[in-house]
Design a protein around this motif. Sequence first.
Motif, PDB file in Angstrom:
ATOM      1  N   TRP A  57       0.859  -1.179   0.000  1.00 58.29           N
ATOM      2  CA  TRP A  57       0.000   0.000   0.000  1.00 58.29           C
ATOM      3  C   TRP A  57       0.894   1.227   0.000  1.00 58.29           C
ATOM      4  N   HIS A 107       3.258  -5.374   4.378  1.00 56.13           N
ATOM      5  CA  HIS A 107       1.876  -5.544   4.839  1.00 56.13           C
ATOM      6  C   HIS A 107       1.364  -4.339   5.620  1.00 56.13           C
ATOM      7  N   THR A 108       2.063  -3.243   5.603  1.00 54.45           N
ATOM      8  CA  THR A 108       1.621  -2.005   6.257  1.00 54.45           C
ATOM      9  C   THR A 108       1.981  -0.854   5.327  1.00 54.45           C
TER      10      THR A 108
END
Length: 166
Positions: A57, A107-108
């Motif tokens: 992201w 994942h962050t």
Amino acid sequence: MLNRRTTLMLMSAALAAPRTALAATPREIMWEDLIPPGVPYSEIIGEGELDEVNDLWNPIYDANGVKLNEELDGAYIKMPGFIIPFDVGAEGVTDFMLVPYVGACIHTPPPPANQLVMVNAEQPWPDDQLWDPVWVTGTMRTQLQSTNLGQIGYMLTADEMEIYEW
């Protein structure tokens, strides 16, 4: 007053001195030092892009995210962090991103650009110690660049690394 022979001997001795004897003491910095004085930590102001295939992201940060501490450009520093490797070879990793906390960028959302450091190490860091916090010592450069893991604000040519213990 020095004569010619004494001057030549002093110059020869200076050239023969070991590199470590001439090395500067690194300035120890922490992650907050990467943000210019008086500038607050950047905030996410937009969703950005979600790469579902790679599970990444890339959010949109406010303008503070790309403000760099120009006092660090060219500085010989020592700072702690965690390794996000770009390429792991048989000897270990030499090119990686140094991040302020374990798992950043995985994942962050990645931290803002002024909290990411691209590192090129002279000596490979062992691949069995990739999750350990490290001290990295070397010459820092301010340079915004984009990678698939986020925008990065600093580059560091590391001439020394060690396990960080607190």
